[in-house]
Write an enzyme that holds these catalytic residues in place. Sequence first.
Site, PDB file in Angstrom:
ATOM      1  N   GLY A 103     -76.431  -9.295  58.068  1.00  0.00           N
ATOM      2  CA  GLY A 103     -75.650  -8.230  57.318  1.00  0.00           C
ATOM      3  C   GLY A 103     -74.227  -9.065  56.581  1.00  0.00           C
ATOM      4  O   GLY A 103     -73.625  -8.222  56.312  1.00  0.00           O
TER       5      GLY A 103
ATOM      6  N   TRP B 108     -80.594 -17.439  57.200  1.00  0.00           N
ATOM      7  CA  TRP B 108     -80.817 -18.454  56.278  1.00  0.00           C
ATOM      8  C   TRP B 108     -79.925 -19.727  56.562  1.00  0.00           C
ATOM      9  O   TRP B 108     -79.254 -20.319  55.690  1.00  0.00           O
ATOM     10  CB  TRP B 108     -80.228 -17.632  54.966  1.00  0.00           C
ATOM     11  N   ILE B 109     -80.361 -20.158  57.739  1.00  0.00           N
ATOM     12  CA  ILE B 109     -79.607 -21.543  58.056  1.00  0.00           C
ATOM     13  C   ILE B 109     -80.280 -22.893  57.893  1.00  0.00           C
ATOM     14  O   ILE B 109     -81.409 -22.795  58.365  1.00  0.00           O
ATOM     15  CB  ILE B 109     -78.957 -21.662  59.671  1.00  0.00           C
TER      16      ILE B 109
ATOM     17  N   ASP C 281     -65.258 -24.932  49.590  1.00  0.00           N
ATOM     18  CA  ASP C 281     -64.698 -25.380  48.453  1.00  0.00           C
ATOM     19  C   ASP C 281     -65.058 -26.680  48.002  1.00  0.00           C
ATOM     20  O   ASP C 281     -65.286 -27.230  46.695  1.00  0.00           O
ATOM     21  CB  ASP C 281     -63.019 -25.650  48.640  1.00  0.00           C
TER      22      ASP C 281
ATOM     23  N   GLU D 268     -74.302 -21.164  49.160  1.00  0.00           N
ATOM     24  CA  GLU D 268     -72.979 -21.527  49.187  1.00  0.00           C
ATOM     25  C   GLU D 268     -72.142 -20.856  48.181  1.00  0.00           C
ATOM     26  O   GLU D 268     -71.270 -21.366  47.507  1.00  0.00           O
ATOM     27  CB  GLU D 268     -72.905 -23.298  48.775  1.00  0.00           C
ATOM     28  N   GLY D 269     -72.650 -19.466  48.175  1.00  0.00           N
ATOM     29  CA  GLY D 269     -71.727 -18.810  47.311  1.00  0.00           C
ATOM     30  C   GLY D 269     -72.579 -18.328  45.984  1.00  0.00           C
ATOM     31  O   GLY D 269     -72.970 -19.308  44.952  1.00  0.00           O
ATOM     32  N   THR D 270     -72.907 -17.088  45.699  1.00  0.00           N
ATOM     33  CA  THR D 270     -73.644 -16.686  44.260  1.00  0.00           C
ATOM     34  C   THR D 270     -72.790 -16.937  43.067  1.00  0.00           C
ATOM     35  O   THR D 270     -71.548 -17.048  43.370  1.00  0.00           O
ATOM     36  CB  THR D 270     -74.071 -15.304  44.536  1.00  0.00           C
TER      37      THR D 270
HETATM   38  C1  FAD Z   1     -82.458 -21.526  51.177  1.00  0.00           C
HETATM   39  C2  FAD Z   1     -81.274 -20.972  51.442  1.00  0.00           C
HETATM   40  C3  FAD Z   1     -80.446 -22.063  52.435  1.00  0.00           C
HETATM   41  C4  FAD Z   1     -79.270 -21.236  52.959  1.00  0.00           C
HETATM   42  N1  FAD Z   1     -78.540 -22.108  53.772  1.00  0.00           N
HETATM   43  C5  FAD Z   1     -77.423 -21.616  54.397  1.00  0.00           C
HETATM   44  C6  FAD Z   1     -76.801 -22.337  55.631  1.00  0.00           C
HETATM   45  O1  FAD Z   1     -77.214 -23.531  55.835  1.00  0.00           O
HETATM   46  N2  FAD Z   1     -75.811 -21.817  56.116  1.00  0.00           N
HETATM   47  C7  FAD Z   1     -75.215 -20.472  55.752  1.00  0.00           C
HETATM   48  O2  FAD Z   1     -74.321 -20.130  56.308  1.00  0.00           O
HETATM   49  N3  FAD Z   1     -75.990 -19.850  54.993  1.00  0.00           N
HETATM   50  C8  FAD Z   1     -77.081 -20.361  54.174  1.00  0.00           C
HETATM   51  N4  FAD Z   1     -77.540 -19.576  52.846  1.00  0.00           N
HETATM   52  C9  FAD Z   1     -77.262 -18.184  52.673  1.00  0.00           C
HETATM   53  C10 FAD Z   1     -76.443 -18.142  51.552  1.00  0.00           C
HETATM   54  O3  FAD Z   1     -75.329 -18.815  51.504  1.00  0.00           O
HETATM   55  C11 FAD Z   1     -76.363 -16.569  51.245  1.00  0.00           C
HETATM   56  O4  FAD Z   1     -77.889 -16.259  51.187  1.00  0.00           O
HETATM   57  C12 FAD Z   1     -75.527 -16.192  50.112  1.00  0.00           C
HETATM   58  O5  FAD Z   1     -74.092 -16.597  50.618  1.00  0.00           O
HETATM   59  C13 FAD Z   1     -75.793 -14.805  49.594  1.00  0.00           C
HETATM   60  O6  FAD Z   1     -75.694 -13.902  50.612  1.00  0.00           O
HETATM   61  P1  FAD Z   1     -76.516 -12.768  50.751  1.00  0.00           P
HETATM   62  O7  FAD Z   1     -77.980 -13.563  50.711  1.00  0.00           O
HETATM   63  O8  FAD Z   1     -76.511 -11.951  52.007  1.00  0.00           O
HETATM   64  O9  FAD Z   1     -76.482 -11.748  49.424  1.00  0.00           O
HETATM   65  P2  FAD Z   1     -75.400 -10.589  49.252  1.00  0.00           P
HETATM   66  O10 FAD Z   1     -74.110 -11.022  49.866  1.00  0.00           O
HETATM   67  O11 FAD Z   1     -76.195  -9.442  50.123  1.00  0.00           O
HETATM   68  O12 FAD Z   1     -75.416 -10.563  47.738  1.00  0.00           O
HETATM   69  C14 FAD Z   1     -76.589  -9.813  47.014  1.00  0.00           C
HETATM   70  C15 FAD Z   1     -76.118  -9.770  45.609  1.00  0.00           C
HETATM   71  O13 FAD Z   1     -74.923  -8.856  45.404  1.00  0.00           O
HETATM   72  C16 FAD Z   1     -74.057  -9.728  44.889  1.00  0.00           C
HETATM   73  N5  FAD Z   1     -72.450  -9.521  45.169  1.00  0.00           N
HETATM   74  C17 FAD Z   1     -72.246  -9.297  46.298  1.00  0.00           C
HETATM   75  N6  FAD Z   1     -71.177  -9.037  46.723  1.00  0.00           N
HETATM   76  C18 FAD Z   1     -70.598  -8.924  45.148  1.00  0.00           C
HETATM   77  C19 FAD Z   1     -69.363  -8.376  44.502  1.00  0.00           C
HETATM   78  N7  FAD Z   1     -68.214  -8.052  45.505  1.00  0.00           N
HETATM   79  N8  FAD Z   1     -69.130  -8.276  43.218  1.00  0.00           N
HETATM   80  C20 FAD Z   1     -70.475  -8.674  42.676  1.00  0.00           C
HETATM   81  N9  FAD Z   1     -71.473  -9.078  42.847  1.00  0.00           N
HETATM   82  C21 FAD Z   1     -71.541  -9.073  44.523  1.00  0.00           C
HETATM   83  C22 FAD Z   1     -74.356 -10.998  45.138  1.00  0.00           C
HETATM   84  O14 FAD Z   1     -73.835 -12.016  44.230  1.00  0.00           O
HETATM   85  C23 FAD Z   1     -75.925 -11.217  45.024  1.00  0.00           C
HETATM   86  O15 FAD Z   1     -76.213 -11.189  43.797  1.00  0.00           O
HETATM   87  C24 FAD Z   1     -78.939 -20.150  52.574  1.00  0.00           C
HETATM   88  C25 FAD Z   1     -79.657 -19.308  51.541  1.00  0.00           C
HETATM   89  C26 FAD Z   1     -80.841 -19.825  51.305  1.00  0.00           C
HETATM   90  C27 FAD Z   1     -81.676 -19.019  50.302  1.00  0.00           C
END
Ligand code: FAD
Length: 380
Positions: A129, A156-157, A240, A364-366
């Site tokens: 979440g 997603w680690i 960063d 690492e941040g969208t």
């Molecule tokens: C292959 C893979 C490996 C990963 N490895 C790791 C890891 O090693 N460690 C770890 O901790 N995480 C890891 N992640 C997780 C990844 O960092 C997160 O998926 C990412 O930060 C986005 O979070 P979320 O998927 O929950 O998307 P959400 O936060 O639910 O976002 C969904 C959409 O809404 C947009 N959005 C959200 N908030 C806003 C806003 N305020 N304004 C505009 N748009 C917004 C986002 O940009 C996205 O397009 C991994 C993910 C993948 C797919």
Amino acid sequence: MDFELNEDQKMIREMVRNFAEQEIRPGVQNRDEEGRFIGELLPGLAELGLLGMIVPEAYGGSGLDSVAYAVAIEELARVCPSTAVTVSVTNSVCQEPILRFGSEEQKRRFLPPLASGRQLGGFCLTEPGAGSDAGALKTRAVRDGDRYVLNGSKAWITNTHVGKTFIVLANVNPDLGHRGITAFVVTSDLPGFTFLPEEKKMGLRASITSGVAFEDCPVPVANRLGEEGMGMKIALATLDSSRIGIAAQAVGIGQGALEEAVRYGLGRETFGKPIAEHQAIQFMLAEAATNLEAARLLTYRAAAMKDEAIPGLSRASSMAKLYASEAAKAVCDSAVQIHGAYGYSREYAVERFYRDVRVTTIYEGTSEVQRMVIARSLLK
Ligand SMILES: Cc1cc2nc3c(=O)[nH]c(=O)nc-3n(C[C@H](O)[C@H](O)[C@H](O)COP(=O)(O)OP(=O)(O)OC[C@H]3O[C@@H](n4cnc5c(N)ncnc54)[C@H](O)[C@@H]3O)c2cc1C
């Protein structure tokens, strides 16, 4: 201003390129097809010092600078993005925060096995979440004498199942909101630490990603990184810097796809000449090469700023990650287009690059989060 890599950085590029061509390329399509982890490559990566690049030699690492690190990740990604992410994660989001925020005792205890490549590491921030809104994480850490008891789950680690040492972010006092978030070094052999089943991913199929569950997991107080409440600061500072690695990964993927497109364009004929002689194809190649070069410059600049401790790293690394990932995604799209139907075939590397690159605008941040970081730095 000097746009040349120095001799050490050039040597790293050549060394990693040779390893990637000779050791990684031969099995890359099969590992992707079978979803098989790159385990067989780890001894070679360790021998070259690539699993502990930024850690000083005193703790068993290679002591490279950030530009050399970016170059190495780029070269790995040019051939195998799964290898690049596995290497990038253990280096930049596991070893680097221990190096920057750990006590001397923690550095001596945790870094040598990681930096030598005997162990892989990872970083547990995201939860089912809480992704972009990382401050909303729910994993709890409750102090109980000389330990904290962790409960919660991460999603997603990267490097789970194969990794041993993880930086875990948990909240010690939810009443304080994100100011209660605290960082811990947690090893997977602790009771109550469970890797969840692997994700079935679109790309990076030779890397490992899964959830992690903590059920009454006792973590010694001696494993807390920094003070209570410093976790968010540690996580953001880590990202960063680590975003430079993801930017480099994107540049490498784009480069790999561009080279495939050039090769294919010179060999495939339509209307009596190679498609590379049609101007529409040339323009796609020119656009791709130009955008990649801009991405590479932003990436090396962010890395150089980090090495020289020039202020503004957060904005510079976000710009590099945003631009490089979006540019590489477009380059891979063009590379598939240039291959026509063959670009849609699993037999061709561009199909794999097209799937692998997709996540670089997400993890690492969208891209949206990078824009938020950049805008915030402009408006403050
Ligand atoms: C292959 C893979 C490996 C990963 N490895 C790791 C890891 O090693 N460690 C770890 O901790 N995480 C890891 N992640 C997780 C990844 O960092 C997160 O998926 C990412 O930060 C986005 O979070 P979320 O998927 O929950 O998307 P959400 O936060 O639910 O976002 C969904 C959409 O809404 C947009 N959005 C959200 N908030 C806003 C806003 N305020 N304004 C505009 N748009 C917004 C986002 O940009 C996205 O397009 C991994 C993910 C993948 C797919």
